[in-house]
Each structure stands twice: as C-alpha cells, then as structure tokens.
Design a protein around this motif. Structure first.
Motif, PDB file in Angstrom:
ATOM      1  N   ASP A  95       0.847  -1.129  -0.160  1.00 16.31           N
ATOM      2  CA  ASP A  95       0.099  -0.034   0.045  1.00 16.31           C
ATOM      3  C   ASP A  95       0.902   1.084  -0.033  1.00 16.31           C
ATOM      4  O   ASP A  95       2.123   1.036   0.317  1.00 16.31           O
ATOM      5  N   ALA A  96       0.263   2.412  -0.425  1.00 15.51           N
ATOM      6  CA  ALA A  96       0.609   3.836  -0.538  1.00 15.51           C
ATOM      7  C   ALA A  96      -0.163   4.610  -0.678  1.00 15.51           C
ATOM      8  O   ALA A  96      -1.146   4.382  -1.668  1.00 15.51           O
ATOM      9  N   LYS A 114       4.361   4.507   2.298  1.00 17.19           N
ATOM     10  CA  LYS A 114       4.685   3.131   1.979  1.00 17.19           C
ATOM     11  C   LYS A 114       4.216   2.114   3.008  1.00 17.19           C
ATOM     12  O   LYS A 114       4.504   2.762   4.072  1.00 17.19           O
ATOM     13  N   VAL A 115       3.475   1.182   2.685  1.00 13.02           N
ATOM     14  CA  VAL A 115       3.156   0.073   3.821  1.00 13.02           C
ATOM     15  C   VAL A 115       3.804  -1.124   3.377  1.00 13.02           C
ATOM     16  O   VAL A 115       3.720  -1.626   2.239  1.00 13.02           O
ATOM     17  N   LEU A 116       4.775  -1.736   3.902  1.00 17.99           N
ATOM     18  CA  LEU A 116       5.602  -2.938   3.747  1.00 17.99           C
ATOM     19  C   LEU A 116       4.747  -4.051   3.929  1.00 17.99           C
ATOM     20  O   LEU A 116       3.906  -4.221   4.524  1.00 17.99           O
ATOM     21  N   SER A 120       4.744  -3.367   9.058  1.00 19.77           N
ATOM     22  CA  SER A 120       4.392  -2.083   8.934  1.00 19.77           C
ATOM     23  C   SER A 120       3.043  -1.982   9.891  1.00 19.77           C
ATOM     24  O   SER A 120       2.250  -2.875   9.704  1.00 19.77           O
ATOM     25  N   PRO A 121       2.804  -0.848  10.167  1.00 18.67           N
ATOM     26  CA  PRO A 121       1.477  -0.645  11.078  1.00 18.67           C
ATOM     27  C   PRO A 121       0.298  -1.150  10.126  1.00 18.67           C
ATOM     28  O   PRO A 121       0.531  -0.631   9.008  1.00 18.67           O
ATOM     29  N   ASP A 122      -0.284  -1.781  10.564  1.00 16.25           N
ATOM     30  CA  ASP A 122      -1.619  -2.362   9.769  1.00 16.25           C
ATOM     31  C   ASP A 122      -2.585  -1.393   9.834  1.00 16.25           C
ATOM     32  O   ASP A 122      -3.416  -1.117  10.747  1.00 16.25           O
ATOM     33  N   LYS A 123      -2.973  -0.334   8.728  1.00 19.12           N
ATOM     34  CA  LYS A 123      -3.941   0.606   8.941  1.00 19.12           C
ATOM     35  C   LYS A 123      -5.488   0.045   8.906  1.00 19.12           C
ATOM     36  O   LYS A 123      -6.402   0.953   9.439  1.00 19.12           O
TER      37      LYS A 123
END
Length: 353
Positions: A95-96, A114-116, A120-123
């Motif tokens: 995600d980004a 960006k989401v790794l 990464s924190p899970d939005k």
C-alpha cells in the motif's frame, strides 16, 4: 476477518514456528490470494532478529515473506485488474498513498506513506502489524498485485519481486543496452539476477567475485568474463572500461577500486547494503565525472515491466525449493551463503506443519 496458518517469530531469539494469524476480509479493491511459493530474503532474517534497531524496529509476532506468488481466490466488488484463478505476485509493498509526489511518478518504494508487506503498522487494524508471505493466504489492494507470465516456473518467479526488481531497476535506470560493458559485483541472490538481466539486454557482462570457485557457475548463468577481485592484475586489466557496474555485495569492500574501472561518466550503483561506513575518494568521482548511487527495489509499474521482461526472455531466479518446516535451517544456511541462489518455500507444505 478470518484466520490462516503461518510461520512466525514471537521474539528476536525465537525460532520461526507455526502460528494462526488474522487476515481481513477482502474490501472492494482487495484481492485475496492463496500463496503457492514464497521466497526467502536476507532481510527476513534481519527483521526476525530485530537487527534494524531503532531505524525499523520489529513488531512481534512477525510473519516474514515479501516474495509471494499465488492464485487469486476472491476479489472485491470494484476490482478490475485481476480475476479469480489468476496467478499473481506480491513484492515488498502492499500500500501507499497514490497522491504523494513519489507515487505520482511510480516510485512508491520511496513514498513516506508506503506500507511494507510485513512489519508495517496495519492501517486496517487487523493486527498490530502487516503479516507477510510465510502464510496460507494474503489480502492485498489490487494496485500492488502483479500479473505473472504464464510460461514461467512459479518457484523461480517468487524471488523476482524482490531480488529481481532490485537488480533490474538500476540496470534500466542507467540505460544498459546492447554493446555496453557491464560489471556485476557478487554472485548471490541479487548478483545472479543482475547477470541474467544485463546479458538479456545485450551487454557484455563481467562478474566480479572474491572466489575463483564461482567462475564456472557465473559463466553458466550468463557472464562473459569472470574477474577475481582479489587479483590486482585481473582488476587492472579492466580500468576505465565499464559503462555501468552493479554492486550487490553487503560486506565491506573498497568502492574506489570499482569506481576506477568505470569509463568517464560511468556509474556504480549500490544495492548491497552494508552497515559499515563507506569511504570514497572525491578524486574517484571527479576525475572522469563518474557517479555513485544507490537503489531500492522498484516501483509497482517497473516491477510489472520486469516480470513481463522475464516472461519474454524466460528468466527466473535460480532457486532451491524447501518445505516450510525447513525455514530455520534455511536461515542458518543463508547466513553462510549456502544457497544457489535463493530459497523458495513450497507453501503447500504449511498444511502439514
């Protein structure tokens, strides 16, 4: 929300072991994927052992894996890019924000939003952090799901979305083409992909290694020449002759020796990350107008371009396929460099753990 089997570490000193983890139900732009193969990257080990420290602290439990190939099993109501049954891949990003300056030019890997794929924190609030590909399935926004050419071996495709794109992106950025002389430093997971890409683009490829034992394998993979970098005579024979050099080695080494091999306005790009300080002489750059740069994976559009290129040229990573239950041994072997050149986990074996 639903649960799946996975392999996770619960602390920096814990081995990877079975764990049930939650996954979100697919939202309207999501793709649900049953994972068939997942590559093993050295950064998986760094994350599991919390070796990135304060720069990127590990959130436990951690489920690694960002070299994912699988089959689409469900899609959200507004998904247009993928269909149930498609074979797809997911790399390092899931995600980004599409409106940031980096995302607008297809460089999501540099986006501050960006989401790794893992850690990464899970939005979405499904878990404290995103969980990666050492699992039965994953749910990803369709923008970050990639098409896989149908002619490629899937076990060998998995590492392409990390090791492959990491080598491909700078090679394309610096315009490697037919007739150029290109050096690849190191014959590992990244280096062997660099050799394959540069050779397929028509370049004259020279592999640099500290080990004479790697000469035969480098030639098999596609190198035209092999230089043992510890041999000063072999290095001296190539001074001022290279258009581009891709350095994939993470161990400390003298970059000035490689900068001297570039012809005027040639480039040396680093993709092997060393924690050690790098000393570069200004004269190595100024005289000849040479440049030194770094590169981080690649954007989503470029990763798709790389996969399509691999389909056209029948390129995959050289892999050793392992079972999920062998992952801790694989980590030990990877640290010793005992793999040619990437581990790929057959995720069907997770059902038996």
């Amino acid at each position: 929300m639903y649960t799946v089997k996975a392999y996770a570490a619960t602390s920096a000193t814990s081995p990877l072991a079975p764990l049930s983890i939650p996954r979100r139900d697919p939202l309207k732009h999501d793709v649900q994927i049953d994972i068939l193969f997942c590559g093993v990257c050295h950064s998986d080990i760094h994350h599991v052992r919390d070796e990135f420290g304060s720069a990127m602290p590990t959130i436990f439990p951690i489920v690694p894996g960002h070299e994912i190939v699988g089959r689409v099993t469900s899609i959200g109501a507004d998904v247009t890019k993928h269909n149930i049954g498609d074979i797809v891949a997911v790399g390092c990003l899931v995600d980004a924000e599409s409106t940031c300056p980096h995302c607008r030019v297809n460089r999501e890997q540099y986006s501050p939003t960006k989401v790794l794929t893992y850690n990464s924190p899970d939005k979405h609030g499904t878990a404290p952090a995103t969980y990666g590909g050492y699992a039965e399935s994953i749910v990803v926004d369709e923008r970050f799901v990639l098409r896989v050419p149908g002619n490629l071996d899937l076990a060998g495709v998995a590492p392409l979305v990390c090791a492959g794109i990491t080598a491909y992106s700078p090679i394309r950025r610096w315009g490697v083409t037919k007739g150029q002389k290109v050096g690849i430093v190191g014959l590992g997971g990244l280096g062997h992909m660099g050799v394959k890409f540069a050779r397929s683009l028509g370049a004259h490829v020279v592999l640099f290694t500290t080990s004479p034992r790697k000469r035969e394998d480098a030639l098999r993979i596609g190198a035209h020449e092999v230089v043992v970098s510890r041999n000063p005579d072999e290095m001296a024979a190539h001074v001022n002759t290279f258009d581009f050099i891709l350095d994939t080695v993470s161990a400390p080494h003298d970059l000035n020796e490689y900068l001297a091999l570039l012809h005027p306005e040639g480039n040396l790009t680093l993709v092997g990350a060393s924690a050690e300080k790098i000393d570069v002489s200004a004269y190595s750059l100024i005289f000849g107008g040479r440049s030194l740069s770094g590169s981080l994976i690649g954007g989503i559009a470029e990763t798709q371009e790389m996969l399509d290129f691999c389909g056209e040229h029948n390129i995959v990573s050289d892999v050793e396929v392992i079972g999920m239950q062998d992952i801790n041994e694989a980590y030990q072997r990877l640290e010793k460099g005992d793999v040619k050149y990437r581990f790929s986990i057959d995720m069907s074996t997770l059902k038996n753990t």
